[in-house]
Design an enzyme around this catalytic site. Structure first.
Site, mmCIF file in Angstrom:
data_model
loop_
_atom_site.group_PDB
_atom_site.id
_atom_site.type_symbol
_atom_site.label_atom_id
_atom_site.label_comp_id
_atom_site.label_asym_id
_atom_site.label_seq_id
_atom_site.Cartn_x
_atom_site.Cartn_y
_atom_site.Cartn_z
ATOM 1 N N ASP A 1 -16.126 18.544 -0.705
ATOM 2 C CA ASP A 1 -15.420 18.238 0.543
ATOM 3 C C ASP A 1 -16.212 18.756 1.738
ATOM 4 O O ASP A 1 -16.291 18.112 2.773
ATOM 5 C CB ASP A 1 -14.039 18.900 0.556
ATOM 6 N N SER B 1 7.011 -15.217 -1.276
ATOM 7 C CA SER B 1 7.653 -14.269 -2.183
ATOM 8 C C SER B 1 7.560 -14.858 -3.587
ATOM 9 O O SER B 1 6.906 -15.883 -3.791
ATOM 10 C CB SER B 1 9.081 -13.976 -1.749
ATOM 11 N N GLU C 1 -0.536 -8.846 -14.151
ATOM 12 C CA GLU C 1 -0.871 -7.639 -13.373
ATOM 13 C C GLU C 1 0.373 -6.790 -13.172
ATOM 14 O O GLU C 1 1.469 -7.324 -13.122
ATOM 15 C CB GLU C 1 -1.359 -8.045 -11.967
ATOM 16 N N LYS D 1 3.222 -5.032 -11.166
ATOM 17 C CA LYS D 1 3.838 -5.334 -9.869
ATOM 18 C C LYS D 1 4.012 -4.010 -9.128
ATOM 19 O O LYS D 1 4.786 -3.152 -9.549
ATOM 20 C CB LYS D 1 5.187 -6.018 -10.065
ATOM 21 N N GLU E 1 -1.045 -4.288 -1.688
ATOM 22 C CA GLU E 1 0.142 -3.459 -1.509
ATOM 23 C C GLU E 1 -0.256 -2.037 -1.103
ATOM 24 O O GLU E 1 -1.195 -1.477 -1.658
ATOM 25 C CB GLU E 1 0.870 -3.429 -2.857
ATOM 26 N N CYS F 1 19.721 38.811 -5.254
ATOM 27 C CA CYS F 1 19.742 40.188 -4.749
ATOM 28 C C CYS F 1 21.000 40.501 -3.946
ATOM 29 O O CYS F 1 21.216 41.650 -3.564
ATOM 30 C CB CYS F 1 18.498 40.470 -3.915
ATOM 31 N N CYS G 1 13.381 40.553 -2.397
ATOM 32 C CA CYS G 1 14.277 39.963 -3.409
ATOM 33 C C CYS G 1 13.419 39.586 -4.621
ATOM 34 O O CYS G 1 12.401 38.906 -4.473
ATOM 35 C CB CYS G 1 14.958 38.733 -2.815
HETATM 36 S S1 IVH Z 1 0.916 -11.779 -5.695
HETATM 37 C C1 IVH Z 1 3.428 -15.279 -4.619
HETATM 38 N N1 IVH Z 1 0.552 -9.618 -7.083
HETATM 39 O O1 IVH Z 1 5.595 -8.666 -4.826
HETATM 40 C C2 IVH Z 1 2.429 -14.359 -5.140
HETATM 41 N N2 IVH Z 1 2.337 -9.665 -5.529
HETATM 42 O O2 IVH Z 1 7.426 -11.138 -4.407
HETATM 43 C C3 IVH Z 1 1.930 -13.503 -4.051
HETATM 44 N N3 IVH Z 1 3.576 -7.556 -5.397
HETATM 45 O O3 IVH Z 1 6.050 -8.056 -1.744
HETATM 46 C C4 IVH Z 1 1.975 -12.123 -4.388
HETATM 47 N N4 IVH Z 1 2.414 -6.472 -6.906
HETATM 48 O O4 IVH Z 1 3.592 -7.533 -2.263
HETATM 49 C C5 IVH Z 1 1.285 -10.215 -6.144
HETATM 50 N N5 IVH Z 1 0.099 -7.755 -8.380
HETATM 51 C C6 IVH Z 1 0.824 -8.357 -7.443
HETATM 52 C C7 IVH Z 1 1.896 -7.715 -6.805
HETATM 53 C C8 IVH Z 1 2.631 -8.399 -5.841
HETATM 54 C C9 IVH Z 1 3.429 -6.415 -6.055
HETATM 55 C C10 IVH Z 1 4.622 -7.793 -4.367
HETATM 56 C C11 IVH Z 1 4.157 -8.457 -3.128
HETATM 57 C C12 IVH Z 1 5.405 -9.012 -2.514
HETATM 58 C C13 IVH Z 1 6.199 -9.299 -3.713
HETATM 59 C C14 IVH Z 1 6.214 -10.787 -3.911
#
Ligand code: IVH
Length: 702
Positions: A69, A118, A149, A151, A209, A446, A464
């Site tokens: 560091d 979403s 992957e 989530k 994220e 105490c 204490c």
């Molecule tokens: S791909 C439509 N990959 O899930 C696909 N999203 O519902 C686009 N999220 O808030 C997103 N891990 O941030 C993708 N490995 C991942 C993810 C991921 C978490 C979140 C994303 C969003 C929500 C989508």
């Protein structure tokens, strides 16, 4: 200097953070010298940037640092010095900009060129199978390869890189328009300011994220509850709250981490699959989750999901399911999107890690600063794969706010790694005789009368036994003096047998003392004596942390050690001098003062030094160079163009040490209107007295 010049100077000062201050003030001077940056300086600054970003990547992305560091700090300081002198070198992609820009009134909107969609959820395996069948049918294929992957349970953001340089970052918002959080995102060390590639695309939008690791979340909540602020409910809220700060310096102080998981458009990288995109993102300097797998059937997906779920508790951050994406980018395009979500992905969520259990008792735990914390003793229950039997309830106000009572059936959730959380009671199942919780008037160990301190209750008796044990345990802990082998059980015995009543007593322990304790033999006693001996040479920052001053964590300890370089100077520093240290606020400064105003603490430190504790001095000053480098300055009276704290920050930014009082060692007393007795004292000691204009001139002339 005329009024306009001064106004400009002040305005530019107010518009920039401490590091940028220097740049803004000497801007005029710099513009003239723009073309005059010597080649050697330009190339050294480039070299330093590359080195710093290389080591950032090693540390924050690969978790595999190569240098200490201190060596890293030295590189950073050298670059800061160069940029102070040649501000045009301090462009937005410089690693020095990561410390945080000035606060905003509000966030500007950020329009996403390609909306952030979403995702549909699959609630059980049959819905995963249905997703696969739909996908295979639409594509007219029997087999589909999926990229599976984790989530991440954080906050989605988009990063825009132009010519390989990070230019904008925004939150997801409603998918089309989010908030522009560029300056905050620049403070996140795992976000590359420049892509690690020689051939960056002209434009690329990267999505991912922002998360906060559980241990950092817990630490953050500990600090918040200690200062009477409401704790964050979970790491996701903590990440979101930390990113959406109008003051980037606050974001900079929060340990956020960015994981990349995709790009907005296939064309950017010219690759064929999501899996390859992730690998390329990794090469370009991003952190990705390596538990990513290509699966070729529903069965494989479900097996991978079970694997991830079992690993969930081991990951340092929260994940809440598996994202199943069609791997082929051409197939993704062919499948297309619905109104708000793509047809090519689905989120298979893990069941929530919440359980019901009975709260048997609320017990009180006395910590090292005397804080008495209510702790829930629970009927043991498995939450997210871990058995939970205790959970901190933080403080009396929190218990009352949630209305948690002994005998209640409660919802328990694992929001943190070790310490789980009681979410709240199931009031309908409450026994009739369950009484609201109140803090007892006396310390459970105490018997001293407890003192209320904001949201907290404290045992004021520093002798204490509970406080003494906790203090010694903290002193010896890994991040403090790192005395290997001095665990809780041993500390308890040492205190109970009267061998140790303060940390300095540790240094008087002999092998024979230890041999009298349970579980010690010749060799283990010898080892512990040697471990104690070795701890005498720990660096100053560790000693500061080990003292257990309220509010002073390991980061602040490091900054304080760097700023004061010696224990004596640190102990004598006034509130003003303390708050001039980056990251030390008013509250922490007061806590430090209170600590040293207690003569018992000072005596204990004196005893530590007398027993041979001799901390190593930290390397290099925090601010070298600058118009007032090496000078000390004190302010008195009312300044006309800036507040006292602005003046102080300005002096600090130019290398000065700001002192509270006048002594013969003071270089300049800056006197405003109605200055009072400090001027007389300065005169009698022969200290140079200057006015506000002269002070500003000195800075500009440099
Ligand atoms: S791909 C439509 N990959 O899930 C696909 N999203 O519902 C686009 N999220 O808030 C997103 N891990 O941030 C993708 N490995 C991942 C993810 C991921 C978490 C979140 C994303 C969003 C929500 C989508």
């Amino acid at each position: 200097m005329n009024i306009n010049q001064k106004d400009l100077l002040i305005k530019s000062f107010l518009c920039y953070s401490t590091i940028s201050i220097a740049k803004a003030i000497v801007h005029d001077h710099a513009v003239k010298s723009m073309a005059n940056v010597p080649d050697s300086i330009r190339s050294r600054s480039e070299e330093l940037r590359n080195l710093i970003e290389y080591h950032n990547h090693r540390y924050y992305v690969l978790d595999s640092p190569e240098i200490s560091d201190a060596a890293y700090d030295e590189l950073m300081r050298e670059l800061m010095r160069i940029e102070e002198q040649y501000p045009e070198l301090a462009t937005d992609d410089s690693p020095t900009r990561r410390v945080g820009a000035p606060p905003l009134e509000e966030f500007a909107p950020m329009v996403h060129r390609v909306p952030l969609l979403s995702m549909d959820n699959a609630m059980d395996p049959s819905e995963v199978a249905a997703f696969h069948e739909r996908t295979a049918r639409s594509l007219g294929k029997d087999e589909v390869v999926y990229c599976c992957e984790p989530k991440f349970d954080g906050l989605a953001i988009e990063l825009v890189y132009e010519g390989g340089v990070l230019t904008r970052a925004g939150t997801r918002g409603d998918g089309s328009v989010g908030e522009d959080v560029t300056r905050n995102v620049r403070t996140i060390r795992s976000v590359p300011l420049r892509l690690r590639t020689a051939t960056p695309p002209g434009l690329i939008e990267i999505r991912g994220e922002v998360v906060i690791f559980r241990k950092d979340f817990e630490e953050l909540n500990r600090r918040r509850t200690a200062s009477g602020e409401a704790p964050f409910a979970n790491p996701r809220n903590a990440a979101a709250g930390s990113l959406r700060q109008l003051d980037p310096a606050v974001t900079a102080s929060r340990p956020l981490v960015f994981f990349a998981y995709g790009v907005s458009e296939r064309a950017f990288l010219g690759l064929d699959s999501q899996y390859e995109v992730l690998m390329r993102l990794k090469e370009m300097g991003f952190r990705i989750n390596d538990d990513t797998r290509r699966c070729r059937s529903v069965q494989e997906i479900l097996a991978f999901s079970s694997f991830l779920e079992s690993k969930r508790g081991e990951l340092p951050y929260e994940i809440d399911g598996v994202v199943i994406k069609v791997d082929s980018l051409a197939d993704q395009e062919a499948l297309g999107v619905k109104a708000k979500s793509p047809r090519w992905a689905v989120a298979f969520k893990f069941p929530p890690s919440q359980e019901f259990t009975r709260l048997k008792r609320i017990v009180l735990q006395v910590g090292r600063t005397g804080v008495v914390t209510p702790v829930a003793e629970l009927e043991p229950v498995k939450v997210g794969g871990v058995t939970v039997s205790r959970a901190t309830l933080h403080n009396e106000d929190e218990v009352r706010r949630k209305d948690i009572r002994e005998g209640d059936t409660v919802v328990v959730q694992r929001a943190g790694d070790v310490i789980p959380e009681v979410v709240g009671p199931v009031v309908s199942l409450r026994p009739e005789d369950a009484a609201p919780f109140t803090m007892p008037p006396n310390c459970p160990v105490c018997g001293s009368a407890l003192v209320r301190d904001g949201a907290l209750h404290r045992c004021p008796n520093m002798s204490c036994p509970a406080v003494v044990k906790a203090r010694i345990f903290h002193f010896a802990s890994k991040d403090a003096m790192d005395i290997e082998g001095l665990g809780k059980k041993i500390v308890e015995q040492l205190v109970e047998r009267g061998l140790v009543s303060g940390v300095s007593d540790l240094y008087r322990l002999t092998k024979d003392d230890l041999l009298g304790l349970e579980g010690f033999a010749e060799l283990s006693a010898e080892n512990l004596v040697q471990a104690i001996e070795r701890s005498k040479r720990r660096p100053l920052e560790r000693l500061i942390f080990a003292l257990g001053i309220p509010n002073v964590g390991s980061v602040a300890s490091r900054d304080l050690a760097l700023a004061f370089k010696g224990m004596e100077r640190f102990m004598q520093a006034g509130v003003q001098e303390l708050t001039s240290v980056q990251g030390v606020g008013e509250e922490t400064a007061r806590a430090i003062r209170d600590f040293f105003e207690n003569s018992e603490n000072v005596k204990e430190i004196t005893r530590l030094f007398a027993s041979g504790v001799a901390p190593a001095e930290p390397a290099g000053p925090r601010t070298a160079g600058g118009a007032l480098a090496g000078k000390s300055v004190c302010f008195t009276g009312t300044l006309s163009s800036m507040t006292r704290s602005q003046a102080k920050a300005m002096a600090e930014a130019h290398g000065a040490r700001v002192l509270d009082g006048v002594s013969k060692n003071l270089d300049y007393l800056v006197a405003g209107k109605d200055p009072g007795s400090k001027v007389d004292k300065a005169r009698s000691l022969g200290v140079e007295i200057i006015d506000e204009d002269r002070f500003l001139n000195m800075i500009q002339e440099a």
